[in-house]
Design an enzyme around this catalytic site. Structure first.
Site, PDB file in Angstrom:
ATOM      1  N   HIS A  28      35.114  43.719  46.190  1.00  0.00           N
ATOM      2  CA  HIS A  28      36.297  44.592  46.245  1.00  0.00           C
ATOM      3  C   HIS A  28      36.487  45.145  47.662  1.00  0.00           C
ATOM      4  O   HIS A  28      37.600  45.209  48.176  1.00  0.00           O
ATOM      5  CB  HIS A  28      36.141  45.798  45.303  1.00  0.00           C
ATOM      6  CG  HIS A  28      36.091  45.465  43.840  1.00  0.00           C
ATOM      7  ND1 HIS A  28      35.060  45.878  43.027  1.00  0.00           N
ATOM      8  CD2 HIS A  28      36.954  44.807  43.039  1.00  0.00           C
ATOM      9  CE1 HIS A  28      35.292  45.481  41.786  1.00  0.00           C
ATOM     10  NE2 HIS A  28      36.425  44.822  41.758  1.00  0.00           N
ATOM     11  N   LYS A  50      38.322  48.772  27.805  1.00  0.00           N
ATOM     12  CA  LYS A  50      37.171  48.027  28.345  1.00  0.00           C
ATOM     13  C   LYS A  50      35.860  48.803  28.214  1.00  0.00           C
ATOM     14  O   LYS A  50      34.808  48.257  28.524  1.00  0.00           O
ATOM     15  CB  LYS A  50      37.415  47.717  29.836  1.00  0.00           C
ATOM     16  CG  LYS A  50      38.111  46.380  30.082  1.00  0.00           C
ATOM     17  CD  LYS A  50      37.900  45.961  31.533  1.00  0.00           C
ATOM     18  CE  LYS A  50      38.476  44.590  31.828  1.00  0.00           C
ATOM     19  NZ  LYS A  50      38.323  44.247  33.268  1.00  0.00           N
ATOM     20  N   ARG A  99      38.954  34.725  43.374  1.00  0.00           N
ATOM     21  CA  ARG A  99      37.628  34.226  43.737  1.00  0.00           C
ATOM     22  C   ARG A  99      37.499  32.731  43.517  1.00  0.00           C
ATOM     23  O   ARG A  99      36.977  32.012  44.331  1.00  0.00           O
ATOM     24  CB  ARG A  99      36.553  34.939  42.909  1.00  0.00           C
ATOM     25  CG  ARG A  99      36.329  36.354  43.353  1.00  0.00           C
ATOM     26  CD  ARG A  99      35.673  37.166  42.279  1.00  0.00           C
ATOM     27  NE  ARG A  99      36.600  37.421  41.197  1.00  0.00           N
ATOM     28  CZ  ARG A  99      36.366  38.235  40.199  1.00  0.00           C
ATOM     29  NH1 ARG A  99      35.216  38.834  40.103  1.00  0.00           N
ATOM     30  NH2 ARG A  99      37.276  38.439  39.276  1.00  0.00           N
ATOM     31  N   SER A 138      31.865  42.958  38.715  1.00  0.00           N
ATOM     32  CA  SER A 138      31.205  44.207  38.304  1.00  0.00           C
ATOM     33  C   SER A 138      30.280  43.977  37.114  1.00  0.00           C
ATOM     34  O   SER A 138      29.211  44.585  37.027  1.00  0.00           O
ATOM     35  CB  SER A 138      32.264  45.253  37.939  1.00  0.00           C
ATOM     36  OG  SER A 138      33.110  45.495  39.030  1.00  0.00           O
TER      37      SER A 138
HETATM   38  P1  ADP Z   1      40.389  44.145  36.521  1.00  0.00           P
HETATM   39  O1  ADP Z   1      39.886  44.745  35.251  1.00  0.00           O
HETATM   40  O2  ADP Z   1      41.805  44.504  36.841  1.00  0.00           O
HETATM   41  O3  ADP Z   1      40.129  42.652  36.681  1.00  0.00           O
HETATM   42  P2  ADP Z   1      38.353  44.498  38.530  1.00  0.00           P
HETATM   43  O4  ADP Z   1      37.845  45.789  39.035  1.00  0.00           O
HETATM   44  O5  ADP Z   1      37.396  43.613  37.816  1.00  0.00           O
HETATM   45  O6  ADP Z   1      39.578  44.902  37.642  1.00  0.00           O
HETATM   46  O7  ADP Z   1      39.000  43.660  39.706  1.00  0.00           O
HETATM   47  C1  ADP Z   1      40.067  44.161  40.463  1.00  0.00           C
HETATM   48  C2  ADP Z   1      40.560  43.088  41.405  1.00  0.00           C
HETATM   49  O8  ADP Z   1      39.529  42.765  42.329  1.00  0.00           O
HETATM   50  C3  ADP Z   1      40.934  41.761  40.737  1.00  0.00           C
HETATM   51  O9  ADP Z   1      42.019  41.200  41.438  1.00  0.00           O
HETATM   52  C4  ADP Z   1      39.724  40.920  40.912  1.00  0.00           C
HETATM   53  O10 ADP Z   1      40.049  39.534  40.939  1.00  0.00           O
HETATM   54  C5  ADP Z   1      39.265  41.384  42.272  1.00  0.00           C
HETATM   55  N1  ADP Z   1      37.841  41.160  42.458  1.00  0.00           N
HETATM   56  C6  ADP Z   1      36.814  41.505  41.651  1.00  0.00           C
HETATM   57  N2  ADP Z   1      35.640  41.121  42.162  1.00  0.00           N
HETATM   58  C7  ADP Z   1      35.923  40.495  43.328  1.00  0.00           C
HETATM   59  C8  ADP Z   1      35.137  39.818  44.309  1.00  0.00           C
HETATM   60  N3  ADP Z   1      33.826  39.683  44.204  1.00  0.00           N
HETATM   61  N4  ADP Z   1      35.790  39.310  45.367  1.00  0.00           N
HETATM   62  C9  ADP Z   1      37.129  39.412  45.468  1.00  0.00           C
HETATM   63  N5  ADP Z   1      37.929  39.998  44.582  1.00  0.00           N
HETATM   64  C10 ADP Z   1      37.336  40.531  43.516  1.00  0.00           C
END
Ligand code: ADP
Length: 164
Positions: free
Chosen positions: A18, A42, A94, A132
């Protein structure tokens, strides 16, 4: 006109993936709101306050010119963008596995509000396998997560799982 974007997510917790996206975006946009979904569906491990605090500390070092702000939000992402005065939604891509869901979301959001465009950024390849959920799983078993998350998150995960 300043280029304003939102970066919506659950951030339960924020990871280095992130942060990589926020760093890249901060070189493109003038103002970025990191918008944290309450997302009770969630059942997040961390409360909204905990998630926001970890984000605040983890992005404090990013000084690429963009103003960064963190907000909690419920409901539609496009509505959140409208309230922030943002014309862009940032999402991280990703791998192919992200693509179908993200495409669906982007097209739905465009249907809901033509004035908001989703922009996808690819993280550094070191973070393409990171999310996460996997970080929480490794942390829960006491595995080393020091290269996946910032120190504050590492500390908070230890506390959550009551590890030394
Ligand atoms: P959501 O529940 O909306 O998917 P996340 O917190 O899991 O929320 O992810 C938020 C955003 O960050 C999404 O666009 C996700 O693809 C991106 N994201 C999550 N992990 C990574 C990572 N390791 N590298 C790049 N982008 C990421």
């Amino acid at each position: 006109m300043p280029k304003v974007a939102i970066y919506p997510g659950t951030f339960d917790p924020i990871t280095n993936g992130h942060i990589d996206i926020i760093e890249r975006a901060s070189r493109i946009f003038d103002k970025i709101y990191v918008t944290v979904a309450r997302n009770p569906a969630k059942v997040p491990l961390f409360t909204i306050e905990e998630r926001i605090e970890m984000i605040r500390e983890s992005i404090a070092h990013i000084q690429n010119g963009a103003e960064l702000d963190i907000l909690a939000f419920d409901g539609l992402v496009v509505e959140c963008a409208r309230q922030c005065g943002a014309s862009v939604i940032i999402r991280g891509l990703r791998a192919i596995s992200d693509f179908e869901y993200e495409l669906q979301m982007a097209l739905m959001n465009r249907r809901l509000n033509e004035g908001v465009t989703t922009v996808f950024l690819m993280p550094h390849e070191n973070y393409t396998y990171l999310n996460s959920t996997i970080v929480k799983e490794v942390a829960s078993f006491g595995g080393d997560i020091s290269t996946f998350v910032p120190p504050i998150v590492q500390q908070r995960l230890k506390e959550k799982f009551q590890l030394k």
